[in-house]
Scaffold this motif. Structure first.
Motif, short mmCIF file in Angstrom:
data_model
loop_
_atom_site.label_atom_id
_atom_site.label_comp_id
_atom_site.label_asym_id
_atom_site.label_seq_id
_atom_site.Cartn_x
_atom_site.Cartn_y
_atom_site.Cartn_z
N TRP A 61 4.62 1.54 -12.28
CA TRP A 61 3.63 0.15 -11.79
C TRP A 61 4.88 0.19 -10.10
O TRP A 61 4.17 -0.33 -9.04
N HIS A 62 6.10 0.69 -9.33
CA HIS A 62 5.91 0.23 -8.37
C HIS A 62 5.66 1.25 -7.67
O HIS A 62 5.05 1.36 -6.27
N ALA A 63 5.20 2.81 -7.75
CA ALA A 63 4.40 3.84 -7.48
C ALA A 63 3.00 2.57 -6.97
O ALA A 63 2.03 3.36 -5.36
N VAL A 64 2.39 2.45 -8.25
CA VAL A 64 0.95 1.79 -7.98
C VAL A 64 0.93 0.76 -6.63
O VAL A 64 0.24 0.60 -5.61
N CYS A 65 1.72 -0.13 -6.73
CA CYS A 65 2.73 -1.27 -5.48
C CYS A 65 3.13 -0.28 -4.33
O CYS A 65 1.38 -0.70 -3.17
N ALA A 66 3.57 0.37 -4.09
CA ALA A 66 3.55 0.64 -2.76
C ALA A 66 2.26 1.70 -2.24
O ALA A 66 1.76 1.75 -0.73
N ALA A 67 1.53 2.47 -3.06
CA ALA A 67 0.39 2.92 -2.84
C ALA A 67 -0.93 1.62 -2.33
O ALA A 67 -1.94 2.45 -1.61
N VAL A 68 -1.31 1.23 -2.58
CA VAL A 68 -1.94 -0.12 -2.98
C VAL A 68 -1.63 -1.10 -1.46
O VAL A 68 -2.74 -1.15 -0.70
N LYS A 69 -0.61 -0.39 -0.98
CA LYS A 69 -0.29 -1.58 0.45
C LYS A 69 -0.24 -0.28 1.58
O LYS A 69 -0.96 -0.87 2.24
N SER A 70 -0.42 0.73 1.31
CA SER A 70 -0.49 1.41 2.30
C SER A 70 -1.82 2.10 2.15
O SER A 70 -2.45 2.22 3.61
N ALA A 71 -2.49 2.07 1.38
CA ALA A 71 -3.92 1.74 1.62
C ALA A 71 -4.57 1.13 2.33
O ALA A 71 -5.56 1.06 3.15
N CYS A 72 -4.18 -0.57 2.40
CA CYS A 72 -4.75 -1.74 2.22
C CYS A 72 -4.31 -1.48 4.13
O CYS A 72 -4.98 -1.97 5.16
N SER A 73 -3.06 -1.29 4.23
CA SER A 73 -2.43 -0.98 6.33
C SER A 73 -3.70 -0.19 6.50
O SER A 73 -4.45 -0.04 7.43
N LEU A 74 -3.50 1.11 5.71
CA LEU A 74 -4.08 2.11 6.49
C LEU A 74 -5.90 2.06 6.86
O LEU A 74 -6.19 2.64 7.85
N ALA A 75 -6.69 1.27 5.99
CA ALA A 75 -8.17 0.67 6.08
C ALA A 75 -8.19 -0.30 6.80
O ALA A 75 -9.34 -0.75 6.78
N ASN A 76 -7.00 -1.12 7.04
CA ASN A 76 -7.05 -2.03 8.00
C ASN A 76 -8.12 -3.05 7.67
O ASN A 76 -8.56 -3.61 7.85
N VAL A 77 -7.53 -3.23 6.11
CA VAL A 77 -8.17 -4.23 5.33
C VAL A 77 -6.92 -5.70 4.78
O VAL A 77 -6.58 -4.85 4.60
N SER A 78 -7.90 -6.39 4.77
CA SER A 78 -6.79 -7.91 4.61
C SER A 78 -6.50 -8.24 2.95
O SER A 78 -7.84 -8.01 3.08
N GLU A 79 -6.15 -9.37 2.29
CA GLU A 79 -6.14 -9.72 0.98
C GLU A 79 -7.11 -10.35 0.78
O GLU A 79 -8.05 -9.68 -0.10
N VAL A 80 -7.65 -10.73 2.11
CA VAL A 80 -8.68 -11.85 1.65
C VAL A 80 -10.41 -10.99 1.68
O VAL A 80 -11.22 -11.13 0.86
N GLU A 81 -10.20 -9.43 1.86
CA GLU A 81 -11.52 -9.42 2.11
C GLU A 81 -11.35 -8.58 0.55
O GLU A 81 -12.61 -7.47 0.31
N VAL A 82 -10.39 -7.47 -0.29
CA VAL A 82 -10.28 -7.50 -0.94
C VAL A 82 -11.04 -8.49 -2.27
O VAL A 82 -10.91 -9.38 -2.74
#
Length: 579
Positions: A61-82
C-alpha cells in the motif's frame, strides 16, 4: 474568482490505473483516447525461502501511494481531474484480522508477511489432495486446481499455521484487497473469485446483465466442495471470510475512495473505484479490442474478431487469454470462467509459470553474465538488446540461413517452475539439451535464443490444444515487459504461425486497470464499450514467409514435445527402481 478561472481546464478527464506486479507497484494516467500521459513505479519487498514466497500488504500500500503521487505529478494531473481508479494485481493471497491488520502466513512468524505470492508452490501436496476428490467445480479449472490457486494455499495455512488460521477475519485476493483498502467495500471481483477460488460465476448468468450491474449476493460458492476438502469453516456466516458479494469488473465500489485512502493517495474522497481485475486479465482488457486494419475487413462481426484472438500477457510469467460465447471445457487449461475478464463472455486461461523469470534465471546464472551486464550498463542498453545484436552478428559470421537456425543443436523444455498448461503438471522440470564446455557470451546468446524458442513452442502447444477443443484462434495480441523484446515477438509469430498485434500503448495492464475506473465513473455504459473506445493497435508482427523457417520450427517443435514425453518415461524408470 470563478470556477473556470480557478481551473483553466474544467473539462479534462483522466483515468488512473494501478498495477501491483511481483516486484513493483505501478500507476499510470490515461486520457479519454486511451493515451498514457505519465506513469511511475515503486519497488515492493519480497521474501523467498524455497517454495515459500511472501509479501506485505502494508509495504504494497505504501508503494501504491508513492507510485500514484509520482504518476499524477509526472502527468501534471490534479486530483479533481482523476475521474476513476481501477486496481489490478497478481493473484496473491492476503490475510487480515478484524481490524484490517496483517496476519502472518509465514513459518517465520513475521507479522508483516501476510501475503502468499501467486508463484508460491508450498501447497503442491494440498492441491493434489483437493484434486483427488474430483469435485464438480474442478471441471471449471481445467480438471484440477493448481498450487498457485487459493484453495490449496488456504488448506496449507489451516494445516500448518493454526494460530494464524484462527486470527484471520478476511482472506482476499490482492487486487480485491487493494480496492477494499481504498473504499472499505468488501465486494469481490468475478475475475478473482472465479479464476482463483473455484467460484462459479455462471450462477449469475440468468440473474442479470452487466449493464444492470450491482453488488450480487454470492450464490456461486459450492459449499460441498469447501466442506469436502476440509475448509468447511469458510462457508460460515454466508462466506464472510472469502466473499459475501461479488460484482462484474468495473462495477463502482462503495462511495468511492474513503477520506483516509484519498489523503494517502493524494486524491479526492469519493473518486469512483471499479471492481478489480487480476493483472494478466487487466492486460487482456487493455489490448483485446485493439484493431489492425485487416481485422475490420476480414471478420464478419465484433464477436468473430474477439473470439478469434488470444492475448499473451508476458511478464515474469505468461498468461494466455481467449474468450468465447460458448463454454469450452479444455483439459489442462483453466476455465471456462464466466465474466472473469470480458463480462458475459467465457474466458479460457492458459499459462506458463516462468517466462520472464526463466530468461532472467538463464542469463543471471551464466558465467558470462556479469561481463555482459557491465557492458549493457556502460552502453545504456538492456542485456536483451546486447544478446539480440550478438545473435545477428553470429548468424552473419556463420552464414546461418536465419537467426533461429543457430539453435539447431540446442533444445529447451521451459518447465523450470512446472507446467501450468496444457499438461498441467506442477512436477514437470526444465530440460536443456545440447550443452558443451563452452561458457562464452556466444554460448549464453544461444541459450537465451533456445529459451525464447522453448517458451514460444509452449505457446504453440497451448494454442493448438485450445483450437482442438473448440477455439478458433488465428491472431495473437501481446503485452507486458517481454512484448517489448522484438526477438521474443518475432520467434512467437514464426513458431505459432499467427500475426501478433502489439498495442499502441505499451502499458496495457495499467490501461486495463484505468478502464475499470472509467467504467466505475460512468464514462462508458459497459467494460466492453470502454475497451472499444480506449484500446488501440500499434505494430503488427507477421510470421516469416520463408517455408524453411516453418519447416525448421516444425521439426524443433516435435523435439520440444518429445522432451516432456522422455521426462515422463525417465520418471517411471526411476520410480520403478526405487519402488
Amino acid at each position: 474568482m470563478t470556477t473556470a478561472e480557478l481551473n483553466p481546464f474544467p473539462s479534462r478527464s483522466f483515468f488512473l490505473g494501478v498495477d501491483v506486479g511481483t516486484g513493483s507497484a505501478r500507476a499510470g494516467l490515461f486520457d479519454e483516447n486511451g493515451k498514457l500521459l505519465g506513469s511511475a513505479s515503486s519497488p515492493i519487498q519480497i521474501w523467498k525461502d524455497g517454495d515459500c514466497v511472501e509479501q506485505s500488504s502494508t509495504d504494497i500500500w505504501h508503494a501504491v501511494c508513492a507510485a500514484v503521487k509520482s504518476a499524477c505529478s509526472l502527468a501534471n494531473v490534479s486530483e479533481v481531474e482523476v475521474k476513476g481508479i481501477g486496481f489490478a494485481a497478481t493473484c496473491s493471497l492476503v490475510a487480515v484480522d478484524a481490524e484490517g491488520s496483517p496476519v502472518t502466513v509465514s513459518w517465520s512468524g513475521d507479522s508483516r508477511r501476510n501475503i502468499i505470492v501467486w508463484m508460491d508452490h508450498r501447497a503442491v501436496k494440498q492441491a493434489e489432495r483437493i484434486n483427488s476428490f474430483n469435485s464438480p467445480v474442478l471441471q471449471y479449472c481445467g480438471g484440477g486446481v493448481s498450487p498457485e490457486m487459493e484453495p490449496p494455499k488456504l488448506l496449507w495455512v489451516k494445516e500448518n499455521l493454526k494460530e494464524s488460521w484462527s486470527m484471520v477475519y478476511k482472506w482476499m485476493d490482492l487486487s480485491d484487497w487493494l480496492s477494499y483498502r481504498a473504499t472499505g467495500d468488501d465486494t469481490r471481483s468475478l475475475c478473482t473469485t472465479v479464476c482463483k477460488w473455484t467460484y462459479l460465476g455462471h450462477a449469475h448468468m440468468h440473474q442479470m446483465s452487466e449493464k444492470a450491474s450491482r453488488d450480487m449476493e454470492a450464490c456461486g460458492w459450492d459449499d460441498e466442495f469447501w466442506e469436502e476438502i476440509g475448509l468447511g469453516d469458510l462457508v460460515d456466516g454466508h462466506h464472510a471470510k472469502i466473499g459475501r458479494s461479488v460484482a462484474f469488473p468495473g462495477h463502482p465500489l462503495g462511495n468511492g475512495l474513503t477520506a483516509t485512502a484519498a489523503k494517502e493517495l493524494g486524491l479526492l474522497a469519493g473518486t469512483p473505484v471499479g471492481t478489480s481485475l487480476i493483472d494478466a486479465h487487466a492486460g487482456g482488457v487493455g489490448v483485446m479490442e485493439s484493431k489492425s486494419d485487416s481485422d475490420s475487413l476480414t471478420k464478419e462481426s465484433d464477436v468473430d474478431t474477439l473470439c478469434s484472438r488470444m492475448v499473451l500477457v508476458c511478464g515474469t510469467s505468461t498468461c494466455h487469454m481467449a474468450v468465447s460465447r460458448e463454454k469450452l471445457f479444455i483439459p489442462g487449461v483453466w476455465g471456462p470462467f464466466w465474466s472473469a475478464m470480458v463480462p458475459e463472455y467465457w474466458l479460457t486461461e492458459g499459462g506458463q509459470s516462468a517466462t520472464g523469470a526463466l530468461l532472467d534465471h538463464i542469463i543471471e546464472n551464466h558465467v558470462a553474465s556479469p561481463r555482459l551486464a557491465n557492458r549493457a550498463a556502460s552502453q545504456k542498453v538492456s542485456v536483451f538488446e546486447l544478446l539480440n545484436n550478438l545473435l545477428k552478428t553470429m548468424a552473419e559470421d556463420t552464414s546461418s540461413p536465419f537467426i533461429s537456425a543457430l539453435t539447431s543443436d540446442m533444445h529447451i523444455l521451459p518447465d523450470f517452475h512446472g507446467n501450468r498448461s496444457p499438461v498441467a503438471d506442477p512436477n514437470s522440470k526444465g530440460v536443456i539439451f545440447g550443452m558443451s564446455l563452452d561458457s562464452s557470451e556466444k554460448q549464453l546468446a544461444l541459450l537465451y535464443l533456445a529459451t525464447i524458442q522453448g517458451i514460444a513452442y509452449g505457446t504453440r502447444h497451448i494454442v493448438e490444444h485450445c483450437n482442438a477443443h473448440g477455439h478458433k484462434i488465428d491472431t495473437l495480441l501481446a503485452c507486458g515487459g517481454l512484448s517489448k523484446n522484438p526477438l521474443f515477438i518475432q520467434e512467437h509469430a514464426d513458431i505459432v504461425g499467427c500475426p501478433i498485434i502489439l498495442p499502441r500503448e505499451s502499458e496495457s495492464v495499467l490501461l486495463g486497470a484505468a478502464i475499470l475506473g472509467a467504467v466505475a465513473g460512468k464514462n462508458y455504459p459497459s467494460l466492453h464499450d470502454a475497451m472499444k473506445a480506449l484500446n488501440a493497435a500499434g505494430q503488427v508482427v507477421h510470421p516469416s514467409s520463408d517455408p524453411k523457417v516453418t519447416k525448421y520450427h516444425d521439426a524443433k517443435y516435435r523435439i520440444f514435445r518429445n522432451l516432456y514425453e522422455q521426462q515422463l518415461s525417465h520418471r517411471s524408470i526411476i520410480a520403478e527402481a526405487l519402488a
